[in-house]
Enzyme design. Structure first.
Site, short mmCIF file in Angstrom:
data_model
loop_
_atom_site.label_atom_id
_atom_site.label_comp_id
_atom_site.label_asym_id
_atom_site.label_seq_id
_atom_site.Cartn_x
_atom_site.Cartn_y
_atom_site.Cartn_z
CG ASP A 113 -2.04 -1.02 1.07
OD1 ASP A 113 -2.57 -1.21 -0.03
OD2 ASP A 113 -2.57 -1.61 2.16
CG ASP A 170 -7.03 -4.43 -4.05
OD1 ASP A 170 -7.27 -5.53 -4.42
OD2 ASP A 170 -7.67 -4.12 -3.02
#
Ligand SMILES: *[C@@H]1O[C@H](CO)[C@@H](O)[C@H](O)[C@H]1NC(C)=O
Ligand SMILES: *[C@@H]1O[C@H](CO)[C@@H](O)[C@H](O)[C@H]1NC(C)=O
Ligand SMILES: *[C@@H]1O[C@H](CO)[C@@H](O)[C@H](O)[C@H]1NC(C)=O
Ligand SMILES: *[C@@H]1O[C@H](CO)[C@@H](O)[C@H](O)[C@H]1NC(C)=O
Ligand SMILES: *[C@@H]1O[C@H](CO)[C@@H](O)[C@H](O)[C@H]1NC(C)=O
Ligand SMILES: *[C@@H]1O[C@H](CO)[C@@H](O)[C@H](O)[C@H]1NC(C)=O
Ligand SMILES: *[C@@H]1O[C@H](CO)[C@@H](O)[C@H](O)[C@H]1NC(C)=O
Ligand SMILES: *[C@@H]1O[C@H](CO)[C@@H](O)[C@H](O)[C@H]1NC(C)=O
Ligand SMILES: *[C@@H]1O[C@H](CO)[C@@H](O)[C@H](O)[C@H]1NC(C)=O
Ligand SMILES: *[C@@H]1O[C@H](CO)[C@@H](O)[C@H](O)[C@H]1NC(C)=O
Ligand SMILES: *[C@@H]1O[C@H](CO)[C@@H](O)[C@H](O)[C@H]1NC(C)=O
Ligand SMILES: *[C@@H]1O[C@H](CO)[C@@H](O)[C@H](O)[C@H]1NC(C)=O
Length: 410
Positions: A113, A170
């Protein structure tokens, strides 16, 4: 569940100076007033308050600090979108103030992330200000993400897990960080990692019909696929709408940096799949949280963030495809944005919603998991990609080119 269709008669590039059907200035004004409130809450708070998702019932954002979770870049990102749209909408010092604490995330090697966090905040700061100090953050963050690469799997690891090497769809969004670091440093390693990750994902995450699996587990020792399943979707073989949106946005970015035709074809295939699933029951172009959830049997929430992510991606994808398809994507994006920007989904249109957010009706976390029933909520990432799409739309409307990350180093 039937909603009125907002008919779109205005096509961005087909018509020049007709007044837009999308009330973009009103929407950005609203976004600005909401995020000024968020900013004042942030400033008032002794611990660093970074909105994640918010519940309507108690009018609160859930929050993280600048260096935890995966969402702390989106609040700075919304601020940069406001500033980019019209610098009188937001004092740049506010955007800088909320971005600065997120710089430390660049050292984080424990999560993929780092791409989301750094590119939404510091990345946009660099794109708009061209300040060298932000370029350094991008490079540092790319080094961190690179430590998660396996030359056997040909991917960067998404989630840390004792059980195998997990890659989620993602993760396509985190590659922009690596491609951009390659532009900034000329270090080909960053490019190769990103390219290989996208290439492997193109082969393994897609089904025959161009829908996507959420999670692919690889064997780190031999690189083989162990299993494919879902963590945040309805079922292993269903299509989580936000995951499909990440795929579209992510492969569009990979094409931006590589001009590798298969990546463009993959983005097109993924986009066409998404748009085909918006027919029928989803007449207002805002998908349910999962395309295959039993919406007709029990209450199923929408996911406005999935709609925001694809709306923004389509505006870029439209720049790379033949003109006929380009018009289809611009049209689809405009319709989605029009629906998102209506009383149905704006925080201002929702009677029980008092949160300083732009959009409501996002889904956060696995809805089917009773432990995290975060649905019909506002999300900082929904607001980020919605305002990004509005900025892009506004540029195209004025006959300008999109100001994409790759152009920052021009
Ligand atoms: C910030 O704090 C001031 C002083 O305590 C207060 O008046 C104001 O309402 C607060 N603003 C927000 C947005 O919480
Ligand atoms: C920015 O907003 C101000 C104040 O609303 C307005 O006067 C100005 O024309 C806007 N600038 C652009 C480029 O839209
Ligand atoms: C981040 O890493 C750099 C070295 O790469 C180091 O100089 C810096 O102190 C680190 N920052 C934090 C907050 O750990
Ligand atoms: C390029 O980046 C990789 C990944 O961070 C690093 O291992 C390598 O040393 C860098 N190469 C050069 C020449 O700086
Ligand atoms: C992409 O992946 C496929 C399948 O793993 C492989 O055969 C191919 O060589 C890769 N392409 C490039 C350009 O690396
Ligand atoms: C991973 O691959 C190694 C080597 O082929 C094998 O020994 C091991 O059993 C595999 N693990 C799983 C979980 O498939
Ligand atoms: C579901 O997906 C798995 C891969 O995870 C696949 O092997 C299986 O055939 C699929 N089942 C159905 C019913 O499509
Ligand atoms: C989904 O896939 C996971 C991982 O393969 C498996 O453990 C789980 O049983 C599957 N769920 C269903 C309902 O088949
Ligand atoms: C999937 O996408 C590819 C690449 O755009 C396309 O060639 C193919 O026809 C698509 N498949 C389906 C079933 O639509
Ligand atoms: C819901 O839709 C599915 C697929 O179209 C259908 O099989 C099922 O019977 C429907 N259920 C209800 C309760 O209408
Ligand atoms: C725009 O989208 C609407 C709704 O899907 C569709 O009816 C219309 O034909 C589309 N127009 C173009 C030019 O693609
Ligand atoms: C949006 O969320 C509210 C709850 O806050 C709910 O009442 C409403 O039905 C949802 N709208 C849609 C279109 O699902």
């Amino acid at each position: 569940m039937m909603r009125g269709i907002l008919i779109c008669t205005f096509l961005l590039s087909a018509v020049g100076s007709v007044s837009p059907s999308l009330p973009i200035n009103d929407l950005m004004t609203y976004a600005g007033s909401q995020y000024h409130i968020v900013y004042n809450q942030w400033k008032n708070n002794t611990f660093q308050y970074y909105p994640t998702f918010g519940y309507p019932q108690n009018a609160e954002w859930q929050s993280s600090t600048a260096t935890t979770g995966w969402t702390s870049g989106f609040f700075p990102g919304v601020m940069w979108n406001l500033y980019e749209y019209n610098s009188t909408f937001l004092n740049m010092d506010y955007a800088l103030a909320v971005t600065t604490p997120t710089r430390l995330f660049a050292n984080n090697t424990q999560t993929h992330d780092v791409g989301f966090v750094i590119m939404s905040g510091c990345g946009n700061a660099y794109r708009l200000l061209k300040a060298k100090s932000f370029a350094e953050v991008i490079i540092k963050a790319a080094q961190s993400l690179s430590t998660r690469y396996s030359p056997i799997v040909h991917c960067t690891r998404s989630w840390n897990s004792a059980h195998g090497f997990l890659v989620i769809i993602d993760n396509m969004m985190n590659l922009e960080l690596l491609y951009e670091a390659n532009v900034l440093t000329n270090n080909q390693t960053f490019y190769n990692i990103a390219f290989n990750h996208a290439n492997r994902t193109m082969y393994e995450h897609f089904r025959e019909d161009n829908s996507t699996y959420h999670v692919v587990e690889y064997n780190e020792t031999d690189g083989n696929v162990v299993q494919k399943y879902t963590a945040q979707g309805y079922s292993n073989n269903s299509t989580w709408s936000r995951g499909q949106a990440w795929a579209i946005h992510g492969f569009t970015i990979s094409y931006r940096y590589t001009r590798h035709q298969p990546f463009l074809d993959t983005a097109i295939g993924a986009a066409n799949y998404f748009l085909s699933r918006l027919q029928g029951e989803v007449q207002d172009s805002v998908p349910y949280w999962d395309f295959d959830s039993p919406f007709n049997a029990t209450y199923q929430p929408r996911d406005t963030s999935a709609a925001s992510i694809i709306a923004s991606a389509l505006l870029e994808l439209a720049q790379y495809v033949p003109s006929e398809l380009s018009l289809v994507y611009l049209n689809a994006s405009e319709i989605i944005l029009n629906n998102l920007g209506s009383a149905v989904y704006l925080a201002s249109g929702n009677k029980i919603y008092q949160l300083p957010a732009i959009l409501v009706n996002g889904t956060s976390g696995p809805y089917h998991n009773p432990q995290s029933p975060a649905y019909d909520v506002a999300e900082s990432y929904g607001d980020y990609y919605f305002t990004q799409a509005l900025v892009r739309y506004s540029k195209l409307k004025q006959g300008k080119k999109l100001d994409l990350m790759l152009n920052a180093s021009d």
